[in-house]
Design a protein around this motif. Structure first.
Motif: not given
Length: 419
Positions: A215-217, A266-270, A308-311, A315-316
């Motif tokens: 989940r943190h990833i 799931g976090g939005g990474l391509f 990578q997910v953070k960047d 995501t939104m």
């Protein structure tokens, strides 16, 4: 069901299959000798240049412990999909007469995908092929037809229908393939192992702990990822190889990276970035030779996914905008248009344009230009790629237009940026 006696009908079926899939087709008699083939001239594979000998090998019982049940074959001649150690694929359809096999149709060899030289070299190394034969094998692979898994299954179903006059679903084809093969059961008893672990209080980690980690990833939170990872106890990891502690650690690493890949998507990474990142880290881990290096590498990989997910910029966004951005990312080297994106998103072009700009703050055409400039900047890291080549590959009309757009988004010309 058609039999070998109907030579004209059998040859017609073979011709249809060959012309539809451009893959060799053979008809064998009950002694497994070739009675008909298309094309008439074929180049055999190294070590087994005689196609007749190769086909006898291919049509041997799938497993020495499980000869083909003729009684079953007589009533349900379902095609068999066989893949060799060399990754050649064959469709095998037994032809029956009463309760005996009267012959066989074989379609192949084919490949699921083209084999690059490096992949072919690795495969030949795995099969202990002498270095002196590798060029012959690579030549052989280059000449094989590529049929994706789906197309191969459809070819098997079509062959079945043409020969028997009956329909066959892909589910029936695959279920038959599973039930006709002997189950290779793992040695030992999982129930006994569970009892042993409970008695000795040697339990795996709790599922919630694992869910927190991934989940943190998915949230791109590296700090919490590291904090959760530190709570895992060494003895709570599974044992994934009985013979090698290093292999067990590598297997655990691969499983962790696979789950991290899904969490990152799931976090939005391509997804193309996520899968490529997964390949990169797993390949690296496979090269390592000691356990501490593997443990460090897998933690680096998990952190990489979180970063990578953070960047990521998706995501939104709504699912529609994210789908468009992902499609643009994967197809930057192709012609891109609003109409194509509307087709991908399943929306009217005008509405998609408004939605995309509202969510991203940038028009679709500008977003595509910006992403192409970002890709151009990555390509400029390689000295062997010229600026004109980069402009052409990324669909800029000419060098001056490329320079104009590049300066718009970077403030410098391509040449100044590279220098």
């Amino acid at each position: 069901m058609m039999t070998l006696e109907d030579q004209e009908g059998m040859q017609y079926i073979c011709k249809l299959i060959f012309e539809a899939y451009q893959t060799p087709v053979f008809v064998l008699d009950s002694s497994r000798g070739i009675v008909h083939q298309l094309p008439l001239s074929l180049e055999g594979r190294p070590l087994t240049p005689d196609f007749g000998e190769m086909l006898k090998e291919i049509t041997d019982p799938i497993d020495s412990a499980s000869p083909i049940d003729l009684a079953v074959v007589a009533t349900t001649p379902i095609p068999i999909i066989r893949t060799t150690h060399s990754l050649e694929n064959f469709i095998i359809l037994p032809l029956t007469s009463g309760h005996q096999t009267a012959g066989t149709i074989v379609v192949g060899p084919s490949l699921y995908e083209p084999l690059t030289e490096s992949k072919a070299a690795n495969l030949l190394r795995d099969n202990n092929i002498p270095l002196g034969l590798q060029e012959q094998w690579q030549h052989y692979y280059r000449n094989l037809t590529v049929l994706t898994r789906t197309r191969l299954y459809h070819a098997a179903m079509l062959l079945y229908t043409l020969v028997t006059g009956q329909t066959l679903s892909i589910t029936e084809l695959l279920l038959d393939a599973r039930t006709s093969k002997p189950k290779q059961q793992p040695v030992g008893s999982p129930d006994l192992n569970v009892s042993f672990r409970r008695e000795n209080i040697w339990l795996h980690h709790e599922p919630m702990q694992e869910q927190d980690l991934f989940r943190h990833i998915q949230n791109g939170n590296k700090a919490e990822l590291l904090r959760t990872h530190a709570t895992f106890s060494e003895e709570k990891y599974g044992l994934l190889s009985k013979k090698s502690h290093l292999r067990s650690k590598k297997n655990l690493a691969v499983a962790s990276i696979t789950l991290a890949t899904r969490a990152a998507i799931g976090g939005g990474l391509f997804w193309e970035i996520a899968y490529t990142l997964s390949d990169f880290h797993i390949q690296h881990i496979e090269e390592l030779r000691d356990v501490p290096a593997v443990e460090n590498a897998v933690l680096d990989a998990l952190c990489d996914f979180a970063d990578q997910v953070k960047d990521t910029r998706t995501t939104m966004l709504s699912r529609t905008a994210a789908v468009c951005q992902n499609y643009i990312f994967n197809h930057l080297y192709e012609e891109l248009s609003l109409d194509k994106l509307a087709e991908v998103a399943g929306l009217n072009g005008s509405y998609l344009s408004q939605l995309f700009k509202k969510e991203t703050g940038i028009a679709v055409s500008d977003y595509i230009q910006r992403e192409r400039i970002e890709e151009a900047k990555r390509l400029m890291e390689y000295s062997g790629v010229t600026l004109s080549d980069i402009a052409t590959r990324l669909h800029f009309n000419d060098q001056s237009y490329f320079t104009k757009v590049f300066k718009k988004y970077t403030g410098t010309t391509p040449r100044q940026f590279r220098n």
